[in-house]
Scaffold this active site. Structure first.
Site, PDB file in Angstrom:
ATOM      1  N   SER A  87       0.829  -1.201   0.000  1.00 43.97           N
ATOM      2  CA  SER A  87       0.000   0.000   0.000  1.00 43.97           C
ATOM      3  C   SER A  87       0.866   1.255   0.000  1.00 43.97           C
ATOM      4  O   SER A  87       1.970   1.265   0.565  1.00 43.97           O
ATOM      5  CB  SER A  87      -0.864  -0.028   1.269  1.00 43.97           C
ATOM      6  OG  SER A  87      -1.315   1.265   1.588  1.00 43.97           O
ATOM      7  N   GLU A 125       0.440   3.481   1.888  1.00 46.20           N
ATOM      8  CA  GLU A 125       0.594   3.860   3.303  1.00 46.20           C
ATOM      9  C   GLU A 125       1.982   3.531   3.842  1.00 46.20           C
ATOM     10  O   GLU A 125       2.363   4.028   4.894  1.00 46.20           O
ATOM     11  CB  GLU A 125      -0.479   3.176   4.153  1.00 46.20           C
ATOM     12  CG  GLU A 125      -1.842   3.812   4.034  1.00 46.20           C
ATOM     13  CD  GLU A 125      -1.927   5.199   4.689  1.00 46.20           C
ATOM     14  OE1 GLU A 125      -1.437   5.354   5.808  1.00 46.20           O
ATOM     15  OE2 GLU A 125      -2.472   6.113   4.052  1.00 46.20           O
ATOM     16  N   TYR A 135      -1.285   0.708  10.534  1.00 39.49           N
ATOM     17  CA  TYR A 135      -1.534  -0.036   9.296  1.00 39.49           C
ATOM     18  C   TYR A 135      -0.344   0.090   8.344  1.00 39.49           C
ATOM     19  O   TYR A 135       0.130  -0.904   7.777  1.00 39.49           O
ATOM     20  CB  TYR A 135      -2.811   0.511   8.641  1.00 39.49           C
ATOM     21  CG  TYR A 135      -3.090  -0.037   7.263  1.00 39.49           C
ATOM     22  CD1 TYR A 135      -3.701  -1.274   7.095  1.00 39.49           C
ATOM     23  CD2 TYR A 135      -2.746   0.681   6.121  1.00 39.49           C
ATOM     24  CE1 TYR A 135      -3.954  -1.780   5.829  1.00 39.49           C
ATOM     25  CE2 TYR A 135      -2.996   0.193   4.857  1.00 39.49           C
ATOM     26  CZ  TYR A 135      -3.601  -1.039   4.714  1.00 39.49           C
ATOM     27  OH  TYR A 135      -3.845  -1.539   3.452  1.00 39.49           O
TER      28      TYR A 135
HETATM   29  O1  G4F Z   1     -10.870   6.591   2.350  1.00 44.58           O
HETATM   30  P1  G4F Z   1      -9.863   6.570   3.424  1.00 44.58           P
HETATM   31  O2  G4F Z   1     -10.279   5.962   4.711  1.00 44.58           O
HETATM   32  O3  G4F Z   1      -8.583   5.843   2.811  1.00 44.58           O
HETATM   33  P2  G4F Z   1      -7.046   5.791   3.262  1.00 44.58           P
HETATM   34  O4  G4F Z   1      -6.866   6.074   4.703  1.00 44.58           O
HETATM   35  O5  G4F Z   1      -6.252   6.648   2.325  1.00 44.58           O
HETATM   36  O6  G4F Z   1      -6.689   4.260   3.022  1.00 44.58           O
HETATM   37  C1  G4F Z   1      -7.088   3.519   1.898  1.00 44.58           C
HETATM   38  O7  G4F Z   1      -6.125   3.597   0.874  1.00 44.58           O
HETATM   39  C2  G4F Z   1      -4.833   3.060   1.226  1.00 44.58           C
HETATM   40  C3  G4F Z   1      -3.911   3.201   0.028  1.00 44.58           C
HETATM   41  O8  G4F Z   1      -4.303   2.350  -0.988  1.00 44.58           O
HETATM   42  C4  G4F Z   1      -4.970   1.617   1.640  1.00 44.58           C
HETATM   43  F1  G4F Z   1      -3.773   1.135   2.023  1.00 44.58           F
HETATM   44  C5  G4F Z   1      -5.952   1.486   2.781  1.00 44.58           C
HETATM   45  O9  G4F Z   1      -6.142   0.121   3.092  1.00 44.58           O
HETATM   46  C6  G4F Z   1      -7.288   2.090   2.343  1.00 44.58           C
HETATM   47  O10 G4F Z   1      -7.793   1.324   1.272  1.00 44.58           O
HETATM   48  O11 G4F Z   1      -9.344   8.043   3.741  1.00 44.58           O
HETATM   49  C7  G4F Z   1      -8.855   8.904   2.743  1.00 44.58           C
HETATM   50  C8  G4F Z   1      -8.654  10.290   3.326  1.00 44.58           C
HETATM   51  C9  G4F Z   1      -7.869  10.308   4.640  1.00 44.58           C
HETATM   52  O12 G4F Z   1      -6.937  11.355   4.596  1.00 44.58           O
HETATM   53  C10 G4F Z   1      -8.902  10.605   5.705  1.00 44.58           C
HETATM   54  O13 G4F Z   1      -8.402  11.309   6.820  1.00 44.58           O
HETATM   55  O14 G4F Z   1      -9.931  10.839   3.632  1.00 44.58           O
HETATM   56  C11 G4F Z   1      -9.856  11.478   4.899  1.00 44.58           C
HETATM   57  N1  G4F Z   1     -11.207  11.547   5.469  1.00 44.58           N
HETATM   58  C12 G4F Z   1     -11.861  12.694   5.745  1.00 44.58           C
HETATM   59  N2  G4F Z   1     -13.063  12.408   6.281  1.00 44.58           N
HETATM   60  C13 G4F Z   1     -11.977  10.506   5.823  1.00 44.58           C
HETATM   61  C14 G4F Z   1     -13.160  11.059   6.330  1.00 44.58           C
HETATM   62  N3  G4F Z   1     -11.785   9.160   5.737  1.00 44.58           N
HETATM   63  C15 G4F Z   1     -12.779   8.346   6.156  1.00 44.58           C
HETATM   64  N4  G4F Z   1     -12.625   7.007   6.048  1.00 44.58           N
HETATM   65  N5  G4F Z   1     -13.963   8.859   6.682  1.00 44.58           N
HETATM   66  C16 G4F Z   1     -14.196  10.200   6.796  1.00 44.58           C
HETATM   67  O15 G4F Z   1     -15.245  10.629   7.252  1.00 44.58           O
END
Ligand code: G4F
Length: 331
Positions: A133, A135, A157
């Protein structure tokens, strides 16, 4: 494609696992999936395959197993005799990994080691795909990132994925195993889990537009990600294992957008002013965020001929349209 192609997928019920199963079945593979007994209710993404009598029990097989249970994993290997394993399973929510770090590291880190050990002991060679990832990069020193950018994870993670990514390299170098790390940036689709930000936004835009919800609560709107289309990324996984040499590849679009950009595009797709509906809730903010995550996919483009098929705007629109259809079914 010969009948001897047998794939074993961990995480078959997830977004990527379901698209990968479809791709492999289309390409003539027998597909074996590891499923947890407790994940019974979460199989909606492969239900269409399970209902197909020509596929389920003929070329698609599910095995109960848990990634913490090495004995069962060995038995599944013995029964299925895979020629390729795609290891996709594990707790994948970065925010949640701050709440449950130990189980996240067990699933994303130790389980990979366990599977590499089983693969190493196989008599017939097995190709191994590890779902790494972006990450692993975390607070990066350079942007865009390449396969040689140093790992600097900022979440439990990311640390677990960094451990597993390096182990995969060790098994490739030390034992000559055919192991590939796909260093995937965010990849989305209508099958994305509802607690990831893109699906959450697309779903809320559709539901607000149809009067089912009143607002959408989010964390950091300024976070930026390199968002691609999941079926493209699954194709990249398969392409890696078809190449003559095992290697690591970044899979990314090379563009990054903010959460705010995604919100704007999703609400524009349903002709609503997003500012009226989106609220901030600090409980969705994370203790730490990776910075400047954007990938350089030159290597996979040049070596394997991979390229993405969707733009950011097309991805957002497709996700919102899928949610509108889902809402229509409810009404
Ligand atoms: O959609 P996210 O939760 O994805 P994140 O953390 O980038 O991780 C995903 O992608 C990675 C890279 O491929 C993978 F390794 C991992 O397993 C997963 O698939 O969050 C994306 C962004 C973050 O910066 C988070 O802080 O969106 C921001 N965000 C803002 N509000 C939010 C929210 N994320 C989530 N989940 N929920 C919110 O309400």
């Amino acid at each position: 494609m010969s009948a001897a192609n047998v794939a074993l997928i961990t995480g078959i019920t997830g977004q990527d696992g379901s698209y990968l199963s479809e791709l492999l079945l289309e390409n003539g593979y027998a597909v074996h999936g590891v499923v947890r007994r407790t994940s019974n209710l979460l199989r909606s993404r492969i239900e269409h395959l399970r209902r197909d009598e020509k596929i389920y029990g003929q070329r698609l097989f599910l095995h109960y197993g848990d990634l913490s249970d090495g004995t069962t994993l060995r038995r599944i290997f013995r029964e299925s005799q895979p020629t390729a394993i795609y290891h996709l399973a594990g707790q994948s929510h970065v925010g949640l990994s701050f709440e449950i770090p130990e189980s996240t590291c067990e699933e994303a880190g130790m389980a990979t080691l366990r599977l590499l050990e089983v693969a190493r002991d196989q008599e017939q060679p097995v190709k191994f795909y590890h779902a790494s990832s972006s990450e692993i990069f975390g607070s990066v020193a350079e942007a865009p990132q390449t396969e040689t950018t140093p790992m600097m994870p900022t979440s439990p993670y990311g640390c677990a994925k960094a451990f597993a990514t390096q182990l995969a390299r060790v098994y490739r170098q030390s034992y000559g195993l055919f192991v590939c790390n796909g260093i995937l940036y965010n990849h989305e689709s209508p099958r994305r889990g509802e607690n990831f930000v893109t699906r959450k936004i697309a779903r809320a835009a559709a539901r607000i537009a149809r009067g089912l919800d009143l607002d959408l609560t989010l964390g950091n709107l300024e976070s930026r990600r390199d968002w691609g289309y999941a079926p493209d990324y699954v194709r990249a996984m398969w392409m890696m294992l078809q190449h003559k040499q095992p290697d690591d590849y970044i899979v990314a679009t090379g563009e990054h957008h903010s959460v705010r950009d995604f919100v704007e595009a999703a609400f524009a797709a349903v002709n609503l002013p997003w500012e009226k509906f989106v609220k901030h809730d600090s409980s969705f903010d994370r203790p730490a965020e990776p910075s400047r995550l954007v990938g350089c996919a030159d290597k996979i483009r040049k070596t394997l001929g991979w390229k993405p098929t969707r733009t950011f705007e097309q991805l957002v629109r497709e996700m919102v349209e899928a949610e509108l259809k889902a809402v229509e079914k409810l009404c």
